[in-house]
Design an enzyme around this catalytic site. Structure first.
Site, PDB file in Angstrom:
ATOM      1  N   LYS A 116       0.837  -1.211   0.000  1.00 51.12           N
ATOM      2  CA  LYS A 116       0.000   0.000   0.000  1.00 51.12           C
ATOM      3  C   LYS A 116       0.865   1.251   0.000  1.00 51.12           C
ATOM      4  CE  LYS A 116      -4.368  -1.730   1.460  1.00 51.12           C
ATOM      5  NZ  LYS A 116      -5.609  -1.514   2.164  1.00 51.12           N
ATOM      6  N   LYS A 198      -3.421  -9.574  -7.203  1.00 49.65           N
ATOM      7  CA  LYS A 198      -4.746 -10.061  -6.775  1.00 49.65           C
ATOM      8  C   LYS A 198      -5.860  -9.145  -7.288  1.00 49.65           C
ATOM      9  CE  LYS A 198      -4.943  -7.706  -2.403  1.00 49.65           C
ATOM     10  NZ  LYS A 198      -5.244  -7.601  -1.026  1.00 49.65           N
ATOM     11  N   LYS A 201     -10.432  -4.044  -5.337  1.00 52.08           N
ATOM     12  CA  LYS A 201     -11.347  -2.912  -5.537  1.00 52.08           C
ATOM     13  C   LYS A 201     -10.608  -1.721  -6.112  1.00 52.08           C
ATOM     14  CE  LYS A 201     -13.872  -3.694  -1.265  1.00 52.08           C
ATOM     15  NZ  LYS A 201     -13.870  -3.369   0.166  1.00 52.08           N
TER      16      LYS A 201
END
Ligand code: AMP
Length: 335
Positions: A116, A198, A201
């Protein structure tokens, strides 16, 4: 139905964006399978959501949308307690206590933090680093026995166990060590456009993600244009990540083993597999989408569910927080 004396399962999803097939096959499907055997606390993680770039009005809307998607997917209020993380006093309070037991280096080593931090360089906030401690608090506040999650959350549940163990060692036995529950198939659904990452969203390439609320024609279009591998064999293998992903999706939806699917598709082409996957996904999601449309418009029903769930969650949280505060040496507040 009495929920008393059942083991506890705890599950939350980030209250941002719409749920996708990875969320469903990696986590939600298992929650639905657990409701009869566990007392389930099911949350919308709005506090986790603000570690990312977001807009308040959209967060508010997404939080309720996600509850409606849980319910449309087959979870029911009679068998689970639904709550918003921000409604319960205890998540951040316990997270502070647990954070004081967590070595900074361990948080800096978390794979998700590193990913992130790479993806949102202009907003590497302290919450992003602290997220796994808040997640440990989510779990331990309810003394959960089982935590059904996708593969990407395994490391965080392991950290939670380490923290719980440390607390127990330092202050006497308090927390159960929660067990992670990861499905054998579907634990890591990959992007259709890049099977090396992966399904997510927040993927910039929306064609890689199958959202639960995507209309059937869009689901089909995304699946038919999924990237494939060189060669023409339909097998799940390291050098065939595209095929492996599609077979994984199909196996998880149909409960037919990958081995058996490989036999069924022997000698067939990629287009035929994609067509079968598209059919399976649409058949799975169409009833969910219909149910969602009726639930999302019933605001008073959704409000009632959140209110009742919050009462049950707060009740349990109060007991644990009081116990923890006493053990760590805080003077009890007189009532
Ligand atoms: P998140 O959307 O990151 O809050 O994740 C909610 C739940 O879905 C967690 O249990 C994740 O492990 C799971 N999950 C998220 N993405 C995937 C994926 N691509 N494949 C399988 N499970 C996933």
């Amino acid at each position: 139905m009495s929920l008393l004396n059942k083991p506890v399962a705890l599950s939350l999803m980030r209250a941002s964006g719409n749920l996708h097939l990875g969320n469903y096959l990696g986590a939600l499907k298992n929650w639905i399978a657990m409701v009869n055997d566990y007392e389930c606390f099911i949350g919308m993680a709005d506090m986790h959501a603000i570690t990312e770039n977001y807009k308040p009005a959209i967060l508010r809307k997404d939080t309720i949308n996600i509850l409606a998607q849980y319910l449309a997917s087959g979870l029911v209020a009679e068998k689970s307690h639904f709550f918003l993380q921000s409604h319960i006093i205890g998540h951040t309070e316990l997270a502070w206590v647990l954070g004081c037991l967590t070595p900074l280096g361990q948080l800096e080593r978390m794979t998700q933090f590193k990913e992130k931090a790479k993806n949102q360089r202009s907003n590497i906030n302290a919450g992003l680093l602290y997220y796994p401690v808040l997640m440990a608090s989510d779990i331990l506040l309810y003394n959960a026995d089982k935590v059904p999650v996708g593969e990407d959350q395994k490391q965080h549940v392991e950290l939670c166990r380490d923290i719980a163990q440390k607390f127990n060692n330092n202050f006497s036995e308090t927390f159960k060590l929660p067990e992670v529950y990861i499905p054998k198939v579907g634990a890591r659904i990959m992007s259709l456009q890049n099977p090396g990452i992966k399904m997510s969203k927040s993927d910039d390439n929306l064609n890689g993600t199958l959202f639960l609320l995507d209309p059937p024609h869009l689901l089909r279009k995304k699946i038919m244009s999924a990237v494939t591998d060189s060669g023409n064999e339909i097998v799940a293998r390291k050098d065939k990540p595209g095929m492996t992903n599609l077979l994984n999706i199909l196996s998880s939806i149909t409960n037919i083993s990958i081995n058996e699917l490989e036999k069924q598709f022997l000698g067939k082409g990629y287009a035929e597999l994609k067509d079968t996957v598209a059919e399976a996904v649409i058949t799975l999601l169409e009833p969910i989408q219909k149910k969602y449309t009726s639930i999302i418009n019933d605001k008073s029903y959704l409000e009632k569910i959140i209110k009742e769930g919050a009462n049950a969650a707060q009740n349990r949280a109060n007991k644990m927080l009081r116990k923890v505060y006493r053990k760590v040496g805080f003077v009890e507040r007189s009532r």
